[in-house]
Design an enzyme around this catalytic site. Structure first.
Site, PDB file in Angstrom:
ATOM      1  N   HIS A 141    -120.503-104.602 -15.411  1.00  0.00           N
ATOM      2  CA  HIS A 141    -119.209-104.254 -14.796  1.00  0.00           C
ATOM      3  C   HIS A 141    -118.279-105.466 -14.779  1.00  0.00           C
ATOM      4  CE1 HIS A 141    -121.917-101.335 -12.520  1.00  0.00           C
ATOM      5  NE2 HIS A 141    -121.030-100.536 -13.064  1.00  0.00           N
ATOM      6  N   GLU A 177    -119.722 -99.762 -23.494  1.00  0.00           N
ATOM      7  CA  GLU A 177    -120.326 -98.992 -24.589  1.00  0.00           C
ATOM      8  C   GLU A 177    -121.737 -98.542 -24.247  1.00  0.00           C
ATOM      9  OE1 GLU A 177    -120.010-101.398 -28.093  1.00  0.00           O
ATOM     10  OE2 GLU A 177    -117.978-100.666 -28.497  1.00  0.00           O
TER      11      GLU A 177
END
Ligand code: PAF
Length: 284
Positions: free
Chosen positions: A39, A150
């Site tokens: 994150h 991703e």
């Protein structure tokens, strides 16, 4: 300094309106909290691309198809705010259920096709929940840029399609998966693994790398699957939801890597569902 925590749509709107009037650009990093370095890499990218950055934290009940999974999902708001302090983000938006889904909420955003496969085929309603909450977050934050890992590649493609189809003027930016030293993709779910299960889980990435390399040399996935699955079982993985190669953009199932492709896996380790995907080198 910790960023202001914003809990209501009204407060958020007042902030974003003043930024817009000052000609600033807004980047949003949607999360469900339990922040890890994956994150934080999205936050770093957001800081590079936009003058104002909002991190959202909302454990979205609509995207959980299993009530235990929702109940067990880690909630670490205080710690998350602490981790974000060094990035000097402009707001941490932490709406509650009533802010996101007020009484009478009746709308569902559903992306056809891309959601029929992979996790969509195993988690009924999951991507409708994701598309619904993410479209709301895009509109609530009026972001110019939105950042997704991703690691959740199918989610990234679903969100891209949704933003395009609904004419939401946001650029969806995909960012590379961040891995632990042993190769395991960072995920909030890794916190749910015991030390022993966590150590074994690294085999997933090893097996995927080996398989992708052979696919890049021209092998067919059907010829590699049995060996890959046996290696995973030997490492202690339980159910294998899927181990598949698909095209990069449309997620169509393919056997040979003759076009841009990725290898996708979802596997269970000690009651925790782990997903991963990697690029497959194009076979000549
Ligand atoms: O990837 C996630 O954490 C969630 O699916 C998202 C994008 C924040 C939507 O709830």
């Amino acid at each position: 300094m910790t960023a202001p925590i914003v809990r209501t749509r009204a407060e958020l709107r007042a902030m974003t309106r003043s930024w817009r009037q000052a000609g600033e650009t807004i980047g949003v990093v949607p999360t469900m909290g339990a922040l890890h370095d994956g994150h934080l890499s999205l936050v770093a990218r957001a800081k590079e691309m936009s003058t104002r950055v909002i991190v959202t934290i909302f454990v979205n009940p609509k995207q959980f198809n299993n009530p235990d999974d929702l109940a067990n999902y880690p909630r670490t708001e205080h710690e998350d705010a602490r981790k974000l302090a060094r990035f000097a983000v402009d707001a941490i938006y932490v709406p509650d259920g009533a802010q996101m889904y007020p009484d009478g909420f009746a709308t569902n955003v559903s992306v056809a096709g891309l959601t029929d496969v992979l996790c969509g085929a195993h988690r009924a309603g999951h991507f409708d929940g994701v598309a619904t909450v993410v479209s709301k977050l895009f509109l609530q934050t009026s972001a110019d840029f939105a950042f997704f890992g991703e690691k959740d590649f199918q989610q990234l493609q679903v969100v891209r399609r949704m933003a395009r189809d609904l004419d939401i003027p946001v650029e969806v930016v995909g960012c590379p998966t961040i891995r632990e030293i042993d190769g395991l993709a960072m995920s909030s779910r890794n916190l749910l693994l015991s030390d022993q299960a966590r150590a074994r889980a690294a085999t997933l990435h090893e097996v995927m790398e080996e398989t992708a390399e052979k696919l890049g040399q021209g092998a067919l996935i059907t010829d590699l699957r049995a060996v890959a699955e046996a290696r995973l079982k030997a490492a202690g993985f339980g159910e294998i939801d899927y181990l598949e190669m698909r095209t990069h953009d449309t997620l169509a199932l393919i056997e040979a890597a003759r076009e841009p492709a990725r290898l996708f896996a979802a596997v269970w380790m000690a009651g925790v569902r782990l997903i991963d995907n990697i690029e497959v080198p194009e076979a000549r």
